[in-house]
Design a protein around this motif. Sequence first.
Motif, PDB file in Angstrom:
ATOM      1  N   UNK A1201      30.672  -7.630  34.056  1.00 27.04           N
ATOM      2  CA  UNK A1201      29.655  -6.616  34.370  1.00 27.04           C
ATOM      3  C   UNK A1201      29.010  -6.932  35.709  1.00 27.04           C
ATOM      4  N   UNK A1202      28.689  -8.223  35.910  1.00 23.99           N
ATOM      5  CA  UNK A1202      28.055  -8.607  37.165  1.00 23.99           C
ATOM      6  C   UNK A1202      28.973  -8.334  38.360  1.00 23.99           C
ATOM      7  N   UNK A1203      30.271  -8.546  38.173  1.00 22.41           N
ATOM      8  CA  UNK A1203      31.209  -8.411  39.285  1.00 22.41           C
ATOM      9  C   UNK A1203      32.030  -7.146  39.180  1.00 22.41           C
ATOM     10  N   UNK A1366      17.927  -0.330  23.856  1.00 18.76           N
ATOM     11  CA  UNK A1366      19.292  -0.822  23.724  1.00 18.76           C
ATOM     12  C   UNK A1366      19.925  -1.220  25.040  1.00 18.76           C
ATOM     13  N   UNK A1367      19.086  -1.479  26.049  1.00 19.16           N
ATOM     14  CA  UNK A1367      19.589  -1.881  27.367  1.00 19.16           C
ATOM     15  C   UNK A1367      19.560  -3.399  27.459  1.00 19.16           C
ATOM     16  N   UNK A1368      20.682  -3.985  27.869  1.00 18.51           N
ATOM     17  CA  UNK A1368      20.756  -5.439  28.038  1.00 18.51           C
ATOM     18  C   UNK A1368      20.164  -5.805  29.394  1.00 18.51           C
ATOM     19  N   UNK A1369      19.490  -6.938  29.426  1.00 19.89           N
ATOM     20  CA  UNK A1369      18.785  -7.360  30.633  1.00 19.89           C
ATOM     21  C   UNK A1369      19.063  -8.828  30.880  1.00 19.89           C
ATOM     22  N   UNK A1370      19.467  -9.150  32.092  1.00 16.12           N
ATOM     23  CA  UNK A1370      19.720 -10.533  32.483  1.00 16.12           C
ATOM     24  C   UNK A1370      19.013 -10.800  33.800  1.00 16.12           C
ATOM     25  N   UNK A1371      18.428 -11.999  33.909  1.00 15.41           N
ATOM     26  CA  UNK A1371      17.811 -12.395  35.167  1.00 15.41           C
ATOM     27  C   UNK A1371      18.874 -13.055  36.036  1.00 15.41           C
ATOM     28  N   UNK A1393      26.836   1.889  32.305  1.00 13.47           N
ATOM     29  CA  UNK A1393      25.838   1.949  33.364  1.00 13.47           C
ATOM     30  C   UNK A1393      25.384   0.532  33.697  1.00 13.47           C
ATOM     31  N   UNK A1394      25.402   0.207  34.981  1.00 10.27           N
ATOM     32  CA  UNK A1394      24.945  -1.107  35.443  1.00 10.27           C
ATOM     33  C   UNK A1394      23.979  -0.883  36.599  1.00 10.27           C
ATOM     34  N   UNK A1395      22.789  -1.485  36.494  1.00 14.28           N
ATOM     35  CA  UNK A1395      21.798  -1.411  37.556  1.00 14.28           C
ATOM     36  C   UNK A1395      21.481  -2.827  38.017  1.00 14.28           C
ATOM     37  N   UNK A1401      19.770  -7.810  36.415  1.00 11.44           N
ATOM     38  CA  UNK A1401      20.898  -6.910  36.160  1.00 11.44           C
ATOM     39  C   UNK A1401      20.697  -6.291  34.800  1.00 11.44           C
ATOM     40  N   UNK A1402      20.641  -4.970  34.762  1.00  9.07           N
ATOM     41  CA  UNK A1402      20.487  -4.236  33.508  1.00  9.07           C
ATOM     42  C   UNK A1402      21.745  -3.411  33.276  1.00  9.07           C
ATOM     43  N   UNK A1403      22.196  -3.409  32.039  1.00  2.00           N
ATOM     44  CA  UNK A1403      23.410  -2.639  31.772  1.00  2.00           C
ATOM     45  C   UNK A1403      23.367  -2.069  30.360  1.00  2.00           C
ATOM     46  N   UNK A1404      24.027  -0.979  30.220  1.00  2.48           N
ATOM     47  CA  UNK A1404      24.166  -0.300  28.931  1.00  2.48           C
ATOM     48  C   UNK A1404      25.603   0.184  28.844  1.00  2.48           C
ATOM     49  N   UNK A1405      26.351  -0.349  27.896  1.00 10.52           N
ATOM     50  CA  UNK A1405      27.757   0.002  27.753  1.00 10.52           C
ATOM     51  C   UNK A1405      27.915   1.034  26.640  1.00 10.52           C
ATOM     52  N   UNK A1406      28.813   1.967  26.871  1.00  8.86           N
ATOM     53  CA  UNK A1406      29.070   2.983  25.856  1.00  8.86           C
ATOM     54  C   UNK A1406      27.890   3.880  25.587  1.00  8.86           C
ATOM     55  N   UNK A1407      27.140   4.206  26.614  1.00  9.80           N
ATOM     56  CA  UNK A1407      25.970   5.082  26.442  1.00  9.80           C
ATOM     57  C   UNK A1407      26.441   6.504  26.143  1.00  9.80           C
ATOM     58  N   UNK A1408      26.040   7.011  24.990  1.00 11.13           N
ATOM     59  CA  UNK A1408      26.509   8.325  24.556  1.00 11.13           C
ATOM     60  C   UNK A1408      25.880   9.463  25.338  1.00 11.13           C
ATOM     61  N   UNK A1409      26.650  10.525  25.476  1.00  8.71           N
ATOM     62  CA  UNK A1409      26.185  11.720  26.163  1.00  8.71           C
ATOM     63  C   UNK A1409      26.151  12.885  25.183  1.00  8.71           C
TER      64      UNK A1409
END
Length: 1711
Positions: A1201-1203, A1366-1371, A1393-1395, A1401-1409
């Motif tokens: 995710x980071x890379x 449900x958003x994952x957060x890493x420093x 989604x990766x921000x 770094x914040x990411x949410x995988x499989x975010x439903x639409x």
Amino acid sequence: MKVLLLALTVALAAGYQVNFAPEFATGKTYVYKYEAFLMGGLPEEGLARAGVKVSSKVLISAVAPDTFMLKLLGPELFEYSGIWPKDPFVPATKLTSALAAQLLTPIKFEYANGVVGKLFAPAGVSATVLNVYRGILNMLQLNIKKTQNVYELQEPGAQGVCKTHYVISEDTKADRIHLTKTKDLNHCQERIMKDIGLAYAERCAECEAKGQTLKGAAAYNYIMKPAATGALILEATATELIQFSPFNIMNGAAQMEAKQILTFLEIEKTPVEPIRAEYIIRGSLQYEFATELLQTPIQLMRISNAEAQTVEILNHLVTFNVAKVHEDAPLKFIELIQLLRVARFESIEALWSQFKARPDYRHWILNAVPAIGTHVALRFIKEKFLAGDLTIAEAAQALIASVHMVTADLEAIKLVEGLAFNHKIQENPVLREIAMLGYGTMVAKYCAENSVCPAEFVRPIHELVAEAVAKGKPEDLIILLKVLGNAGHPSSLKPIMKLLPGFGSAAAALPMRVQIDAILALRNIAKKEPRMIQEVAVQLFMDKALHAELRMVAAIVLFETKLPMGLVTTLADAVMTEANLQVASFVYSYMKAMTKNTAPDFAAVATACNVAVKILSPKFERLSYHFSKALYLDAYHNPWMMGAAASAFYINDAATVLPRAVVAKARTYLAGAYADVLEVGVRTEGIQEALLKIPKAPEDADRITKMKHIMKALSEWRTHPSSLPLASMYVKFFGQEIAFASIDKAIVDQVIELATGPGVHTYGRKALDALLSGVSFHYAKPMLAAEVRRIFPTAVGLPMELSFYTAAVAAASVELQATVTPPLPENFRAAHLLKTDIELKAALTPSVSMHTYAVMGVNTALIQAALMSKARVYTIVPAKMEARIDMIKGNFKIQALPVQGVDKIASALVETLAIARNVEDLAAAKITPMIPAEVATQLSREFFTSKITSKIASSLASSMSRSSEIIPVDLPTKITNKMKMPKAFEKKMCAALETFGIKACTEIESQNAAFIRDCPLYAMIGKHAVFVEVAPAAGPVIEKIEIEIQVGDKAAEKIIKVINISEEEETIEEKNVLLKLKKILVPGLKNGTRSSSSSSSSSSRSLSSRSSSSSSKLRSGSSSSVSSKSSSSSSSRRKSKTVDVDVPLSKRSKRVSSSSSSASSSRSSSSSSIRSRSSSSLQSRIRSSSSSSSSSSSRISRQEIYDMKFTKNHIHQHAVSTARANSRSSASSFEAIYNKAKYLANAVTPAVTILIRAVRADHKVQGYQIAAYLDKATSRVQIIFANLAENDHWRICADGVMLSYHKLMAKIAWGIECKEYETEITAETGLVSQDPAFRLKLTWDKLPHSMKRYAKEISEYISSVAAAAGVSLEKVRNIRNQLKLTVAVASETTLNVVLKTPKRTMYKLGMGLPIYLPIGETAAELEAYQDNLADKISYAITKAHAAKCTMVKDVLTTFNNRRYKNEMPHSCYQILAQDCTPELKFMVLLKRDYTQEQNLINVKIADIDVDLYPKDNDIMVKVNGLEIPLSNLPYQHPTGKIQIRQRGEGIALHAPSHGLQEVYFDLNTWKVKVVDWMKGQTCGLCGKADGEVRQEYRTPNGRLTKNAASYAHSWVLPSKSCRDSSECYMKHESVKLEKQMIVQGEESKCYSVEPVLRCLPGCLPLRTTSVTVGFHCIPADSNLSRPDALIYEKSVDLRETAEAHLACRCTAQCA
């Protein structure tokens, strides 16, 4: 002999026993001195109080046995408004004189054994004066028991029948009797009290358990001289104390204190003679209400000529509220109401007759009449409407206001009943609704204010309900049930129960919405009879045969009855085994929400629900948002007895997007009571279907006939009830429904027809003509928003009142004038306006004045002495504007002109006063501020001193005296901080907008009593003021503010400040510095380029703290080094002097040189290589995983995710070298375009010019300019925002370039010449692995501190809510000064989604639409809709929410995701899915052809039959029997929105507007999808699509079976004869159990109640299977040899296995 002596002794003792009861002997006149006062204020001395005092001699003499005369001698009245106890009482001389005749009139009263009986007085003595007499007689009321000295009883008195304690002691030495009597005024058997405006408030007993808002007690002390016949009262004193606080009296309260002193003076011989007048019975000792009920406590009016005074005030209101509202308009409006209350009905009619022809006067009268608050208002409205004097709108407005403002009495109820059933009212649906609902409201108010509430009030409604049921009129039933719901009378329970399923036979024939309204009608009854409603609601909830929505509504009613622990546990136990997940989810969520309840009245329910939630399985927590939910939120503050609660109910019966119903309710808690302030309910049943489905097909359509024929073949087929396309909404105010509306398709069609008809053009022409001729109108709306009063007597005999009033008047003055050039033709169209010059002048002056009063004290029509807190809010925002729209020239201009004479646009003033006034001398009214400034200062010193001496005297004794009033200098800081000084808070804040010459100031002043006691009540008391003023700023005179927009070719003509390259030329010194810097930086730049070229574009950007594409600091240096490698370098070099340098040169050179060092270079190189390797390995992993799954989100690791590797779609389109193209070609091309022309003003003319300027008297330019430029050659847009001031170089520059269809770049710079701050934005599309992706990148060099602070706050907030979302957060330490958002498509309905921010770094995988993306298969399907965007969006949404049913091999997965094995019978069709409503919109059939070992699909939809079948390893399609070649696909149905297309290895049919989203069929699988609005309306092998997995296996007759095989067989279409061409030789039949069973101790034979597949007569089974079915058993000796048709309705006694046939072979002789 001893007995005789004892008897004589007792008799002798009894003869000498003293009678303690007071006695007034015949022939004597007892003279007493009487003094009484009633005082209100705060308990502390030195503050203002208001009060009344009565002083007189009292003469009492007997005129007959047990009858006495009482006369006042020299009575005097005093009033008080001053600082207690310093200021004296002031004699009310004029009032005493005016009342002298009444006060000097003797009265008669009955008196025996210390108990006062009836009172007699002439008619000339007013009730107010007679109540003063009652206050005196109340001191004579003594219920003395001869045998007890300490006792208690409920004793009648002036205040009512209250709990009274007696203590009697005898001082034999002094020959005196001491008697003490105390009254607890909070525990009265019958408390005399009148409430007005509190009918909607419900008492909260649990709230009052922890605190009270009103408490009172009275203490009486008597000194009497005993005598043989009766005691003589020598002295009597009474003290009564009543405390009140709107919050909690424990935290500070205001008080009313009453004192009475009756002192014996002498005995005279002259008797008191009655006057020559008839003495009539005037009641008893108990207080009787007089004119104070009609007297508002806000002002005291001397009414000499009510009619003339009314006209005078009406003239004032009309005259002074035209252009703007008068500040005192609310008070004048209350005065008008007061005059109308005391006026006779004939006077009101005369006033109406005088002014009804004048609209302005008429408007004020109609708004004031409902506020009269008596049945007079209803009589007036009824008579005027029936006479035709009122329009429908006027009648509706007046009637709805009257219903809620008029006090409910028998006369008022009769008037509303007459209105509700009047034929003229019944003919108008709006008035009928208002009158009918109002009748129920009046009954409810009457029942709330009176202990006896006759059932006759609601009996006419009961009769109408029975009539509506008999005639089958559901619409009438709905409104009648709402009337009964408003009334809330317990006698309505039985008529309502007859309409409830399970309680009455009539319920079965009623629509469900009628049944729901019947359940909701129980809510107000539950407030009075909770136990009765609990019994009914529990039975409804427990009846699992009822519709889920009915059961959920019953649960709502049930919880509102404040369930005991036992019932809550019963519900929890029922939910544990509940088959319906909608019901289970709703009750579970309700219980869970109630566990967080903090309101006292639901504390027991919260405790019970807390236990219940622990009993229930946690799996209910995992149910999705599609299931019904209950939400509850509250906040209650116990010390203040204040709180609020909100609840919302989301009710659904199928897992669709739109719910069936949503209900939201708000409740407030205050002063020991609560009220359901507002409730809104909306039903959306059928709306989604009505909007999206096709129009209903005719009943005689061939499709319908075919489907019905098929349905008849199924045993006991039952259709589902079709949902009516209906929306309905209701609004409740204070628990009373005030309006409701139902909207069906017919109404919608009428509205559309009206909106598109010719009438719209006519109305438009009239409106335009009015504008052209000039429109001017004034409107004022007065309102008595609140009138809440509580009146009760005091010991003195004067009434004490607690009241709250709010009145407001809103006014608006509007003037409009339009001019159109050239003039429009007579029959113009809207298109003509596009060729005209329109000029519009408008002047608007909205203003509002609102007064709020809170009063505590004495209020009568003669005298008022009270504490009054009044708040006045006034606001006026005038505006004068001119607008001009020249459509031909593309010029739009708006001018704001100054408004003269208005500086103060808003003011709010709150002050608390002590007021004393009497009607005879209003000019002498005395008003004292509650906390005068000098008193506050003195009090603060005393308060401060006492605090110091009491708390820290020991520690400060050496440095401070106890009497010191000076704060010591050496006092510790901690102590001084804790001391609250009563300094008046004053603050003035101003802000000036000098560009437009506007200055706004806010001034705040506040002084309160919180320094005495820190509590809300004391904080409110005092004086508070807020003023907002807007005035011209200092400087040149501004004539007007102008906004002008010019588009098109003439935009350049409007440019005032030209910004071009000449402004930005640099000095010679700057050039020399840059040249030296280039020579230093060239080697470093080369190294940096080489190291970055070996990696990807994203890797190269990580080498430094900023991306190369946004590097403005290296721009001048890099251009000289890189330009030597490019053929176009000369132009870049020539333009390099125009590049802005946004940081000091020293910092710039230091940063660049450090980044070019060898150590940095090596670290960068190694970092780049590592990232390059990880990126390539990630790419290979993602690519391999994506081949096996449509979504790669589940397999992406954290490091990946980071890379995340982003591959650009953008291909650089400009001529650049290979080296540059590998690294930063896009950025370079953007810079090349930018550097070629920093300002487009030199190259192109502006496309749009916007001027926002202040027009000065000296014609100097002042304001702002926005210019937008478009360079089509380079696809560049530039927007320049600049200040028009000549020497102001601050501006905003925004540049955007579309480098390709896949990449956009933009730069925003601002500051002095756009050089202080700069950001760069890159938006581009590409790929992450093989998935489409989008990336947005924001880089910057320097930002303002304020922007950084806000960004930090936003970042912290996002981090705090990330986990909940449900958003994952890493420093992680990412690239400095860069935000990067990457969005990759994981599937058609999910995103990764990766921000990345510099530190996280914040990411949410499989975010439903909630929608399908237009890619892949969906993109191909959308091609059928061509350019119809609305249909495309609709299709994408319906596809996303469609329910899916699939079958792979022989395993079928239902719409509800339940799996089972489907053993298909030979050559027989099974119903996969169909519309089970009577409309039969579609049907999908499945058949297994065992001769060719393949499945066939048949779809019946619209007017076509579609067959999908395999042929030569391909799937073929037939439409109405004609095979369509695959080359002719896609097939588009000519009339319906149906398409058939080839997809992959199969065929797909799409018909979303028919309810069928998709039918897909290939050689191995098939798939059926139904649209969201069909959920819950389907049936077949795929189920109902309602989310109810526990109720999946429903047979055609609605029975729930537990065996999958039996369920699948029930949906087989049987054959009638073995001669049928279908070759299906099976039928459904009830089979007999081969063995006999013992059921309930009796030998029985059993028959299946679920149909079993069997071969037709004459056919033999070739293949069988075992199925478990339910059997019904009957006695073995019964005559029944074979089951009849009703066997399928019987109950299940046991479940056993039976043999079912799957394949049959028939003989030639079969039937």
